[in-house]
Design a protein around this motif. Structure first.
Motif, mmCIF file in Angstrom:
data_model
loop_
_atom_site.group_PDB
_atom_site.id
_atom_site.type_symbol
_atom_site.label_atom_id
_atom_site.label_comp_id
_atom_site.label_asym_id
_atom_site.label_seq_id
_atom_site.Cartn_x
_atom_site.Cartn_y
_atom_site.Cartn_z
ATOM 1 N N ASP A 124 0.827 -1.226 0.000
ATOM 2 C CA ASP A 124 0.000 0.000 0.000
ATOM 3 C C ASP A 124 0.851 1.262 0.000
ATOM 4 N N TRP A 126 2.734 4.323 -1.461
ATOM 5 C CA TRP A 126 2.769 5.167 -2.662
ATOM 6 C C TRP A 126 3.681 6.342 -2.354
ATOM 7 N N GLY A 146 -3.913 8.991 -5.280
ATOM 8 C CA GLY A 146 -2.913 8.931 -6.368
ATOM 9 C C GLY A 146 -2.183 10.234 -6.617
ATOM 10 N N LEU A 155 1.437 10.007 -7.798
ATOM 11 C CA LEU A 155 2.207 9.138 -6.907
ATOM 12 C C LEU A 155 2.540 7.845 -7.653
ATOM 13 N N GLN A 157 4.401 3.622 -7.285
ATOM 14 C CA GLN A 157 4.845 2.569 -6.370
ATOM 15 C C GLN A 157 6.238 2.130 -6.816
#
Ligand SMILES: Nc1nc2c(ncn2[C@@H]2O[C@H](COP(=O)(O)OP(=O)(O)O)[C@@H](O)[C@H]2O)c(=O)[nH]1
Ligand SMILES: Nc1ncnc2c1ncn2[C@@H]1O[C@H](COP(=O)(O)OP(=O)(O)O)[C@@H](O)[C@H]1O
Length: 226
Positions: A124, A126, A146, A155, A157
């Motif tokens: 989770d 970001w 986001g 954002l 990952q």
């Protein structure tokens, strides 16, 4: 000359180093240096060291020690008149020995977080690449999904946060971190914290830093780095 605080936070990927370092830097006005952030800056800027580091990071490996010490030690030299806090450095005994040859550490915090918690958190996580600001859909979500709260930029990952990369990173972390933890334990400066929630660990870290900072005025500097 007031004694300056030399501190570091160690822990596996996703353990909350960055989250806790930001809180410490904010609460105590310490300069905060994140090895991962500097590496990602080098990658984004296409520097030679950044390109080399990327080949290791993408494979869930640690970046070679001499690359890390060449990256981190000059930054600490620039802060020799300030207290500072390290996030994610040192991660190996060679790095710790290079650091110890220049500075006596006053406080090293080691975070012991269960694997399942790390896996859930990283899935989770970001980040806003340019600033290094970190979000978590469950723990500290962005105001707009986001998007970075400050710039509104997208954002992302990190590839090395994907579960398949995490196992490798965790295995490497554990085998290489143990001698570092043992070294600082032998120096009497290690404080370990276990748990699954940063908010539960934070009060203990906060009071530990308060004690350390008040027993040695740090000459702390109020400038924050991301
Ligand atoms: N659910 C949850 N997420 C957390 C907690 N503490 C940190 N996180 C999030 O978990 C991820 C890993 O934290 P981070 O500080 O980046 O860990 P680091 O890799 O050790 O620097 C980030 O997305 C954080 O926002 C917590 O107590 N609970
Ligand atoms: N001190 C270090 N020594 C070697 N490699 C490092 C070091 N710090 C960061 N790295 C590399 O950069 C990656 C990202 O680091 P970081 O941002 O601290 O994330 P995490 O804490 O999730 O591993 C690490 O997984 C590792 O490959």
């Amino acid at each position: 000359m007031a004694k300056l605080l030399r501190a570091a936070v160690l822990g596996p990927p996703g353990s909350g180093k960055g989250t806790i370092c930001k809180r410490i830097a904010h609460s105590f006005g310490l300069q905060y240096l994140s090895s991962g952030h500097f590496l990602r800056e080098g990658i984004a800027a296409n520097t030679e060291a950044g390109m080399l580091a990327k080949t290791y990071i993408d494979r869930g490996m640690l970046v070679p020690d001499q690359v890390m010490t060449r990256l981190m030690l000059p930054k600490l030299e620039q802060l020799r008149n300030h207290s500072w806090l390290l996030d994610g450095f040192p991660r190996t005994l060679a790095q710790a020995q290079a650091l110890n040859s220049l500075y006596q550490m006053d406080l090293v915090i080691s975070l012991n977080i269960p694997y399942e918690t790390l896996k859930d958190r990283l899935s989770d996580r970001w980040v806003h690449p340019a600033s290094g600001r970190v979000y978590n859909m469950g723990f500290n979500p962005p105001l707009v999904q986001g998007k970075d709260d400050i710039t509104g930029e997208l954002l992302i990952q990190h590839d090395d946060d994907k579960p398949e990369a995490l196992m490798a990173r965790l295995r490497h972390y554990k085998e290489l971190a143990k001698p570092v933890i043992d070294l600082y334990k032998s120096q009497g400066v290690l404080h370990s914290f276990s748990g699954t929630e940063t908010d539960k660990i934070w009060p203990y870290i906060n009071s530990l830093l308060s004690t350390k900072m008040h027993t040695q005025p740090s000459g702390a500097h109020p400038i924050q780095t991301p």
